[in-house]
Design an enzyme around this catalytic site. Structure first.
Site, short mmCIF file in Angstrom:
data_model
loop_
_atom_site.label_atom_id
_atom_site.label_comp_id
_atom_site.label_asym_id
_atom_site.label_seq_id
_atom_site.Cartn_x
_atom_site.Cartn_y
_atom_site.Cartn_z
N ASP A 1 -0.25 25.07 29.18
CA ASP A 1 0.82 25.16 30.18
C ASP A 1 0.72 26.44 31.02
O ASP A 1 0.62 27.55 30.48
CB ASP A 1 2.17 25.13 29.45
CG ASP A 1 3.33 24.82 30.36
OD1 ASP A 1 3.50 25.52 31.37
OD2 ASP A 1 4.08 23.86 30.06
N SER B 1 3.39 23.03 35.49
CA SER B 1 3.92 22.01 34.58
C SER B 1 4.59 20.88 35.36
O SER B 1 3.96 20.25 36.19
CB SER B 1 4.87 22.68 33.58
OG SER B 1 5.16 21.84 32.49
#
Length: 303
Positions: free
Chosen positions: A186, A38
């Site tokens: 993610d 991320s």
């Protein structure tokens, strides 16, 4: 000395990790292999492309993260619009603004794909294929989807890694073998802090991890099914990998205070960013004060 570095995902808190890394740079470390999830993937990609922390600090300080929440016509219709977009697109916001921002920054250094990285640097980005229940280490695993690892866009990979479920729209790609569409989200779903990635029996140089201390005092307010999901997701990010930062891993990990900043506090102030940066610097100064490679090897049982 060369070092490998791994950055935890932390959303808008990422500037704190840059503060910690700036101390490692001043200590003379140069980075060979970089990895992250991320926001950690964003930092890793920019450092791999040739940015220094001195260059990154003002970029992150001045960036209005609200710009990453690109509005669509769905957002013009209160309540119903976002809910309809979530049902239709699987995310309240598109990830285009994130990808474009990263791409623009990389272009300054003449870097577009993983094949463009210079000076022997290697970059690895963590993402999650929730269709196949699979952790992805990019670019290595991208060839399963019919894409050359050398030609994979770094900005695209970081967007995959940053697609917070329900918050940002997943990236859809077709798997080469199954011919079915995979939804990529993610990387924190499966590993928010992949400090294990560069482990080897005989380390040539150290691996440093940069992550955030778990905010044990924070209480998630749950008012409905969506807030409940986000609470589950944030709890997983904060506790899943950090629970394992014990013993040997604690000896190679700089833990930055999150200062009560949430992953999705996109309206974070300039002052809070500066505070996070300084907190990262302070923790790294404490970490490196008595650090030595001989001690690192001894504590990891390699000497």
């Amino acid at each position: 000395m060369w070092a490998d570095v791994v950055f935890e995902g932390g959303g808008v808190k990422g500037i704190g990790l840059v503060g910690a890394l700036s101390v490692a740079e001043k200590k003379g470390f140069r980075f060979k292999r970089l990895a992250g999830t991320s926001a950690g993937a964003l930092i890793a990609s920019l450092i791999a492309a040739g940015y220094t922390t001195e260059e990154l600090y003002p970029i992150l300080l001045e960036k209005n993260f609200m710009d990453l929440l690109a509005p669509t016509w769905f957002n013009q219709v209160p309540y119903i619009g976002p809910a309809f977009r979530l049902w239709l697109k699987k995310g309240m916001y598109p990830g285009d603004a994130i990808e474009k921002w990263i791409d623009d920054l990389l272009r300054v250094k003449g870097v577009y794909t993983f094949g463009d990285l210079q000076n022997g640097r290697e970059l690895f980005v963590i993402a999650s294929d929730i269709s196949r229940s699979r952790l992805l280490v990019l670019p290595d695993d991208i060839e399963e989807y019919g894409i050359s690892r050398e030609k994979l866009s770094i900005a695209r990979a970081v967007r995959m890694s940053s697609s917070i479920p329900y918050f940002f729209e997943p990236v859809k790609i077709k798997h080469q073998t199954t011919k079915k569409t995979s939804y990529i989200v993610d990387g924190g779903v499966l590993s928010n802090f992949p400090v294990w990635l560069f482990d080897r029996d005989e380390p040539r140089w150290p691996t440093f991890g940069f992550c955030f201390q778990s905010n044990a005092k924070h209480v998630h307010e749950i008012a409905g099914p969506f807030s409940m999901f986000l609470s589950i997701f944030f709890t997983m990010l904060e506790a899943h990998d950090n629970r394992a930062i014990e013993g040997q891993d604690a000896l190679r990990t700089v833990m930055v205070p999150p200062l009560d900043v949430k992953l999705t506090d996109f309206s974070i102030s300039r002052e809070k960013k500066e505070e996070l940066f300084r907190a990262g610097q302070q923790k790294a100064e404490e970490f490196f004060k008595d650090w030595s490679f001989d001690q690192y090897l001894q504590l990891r049982g390699k000497k």
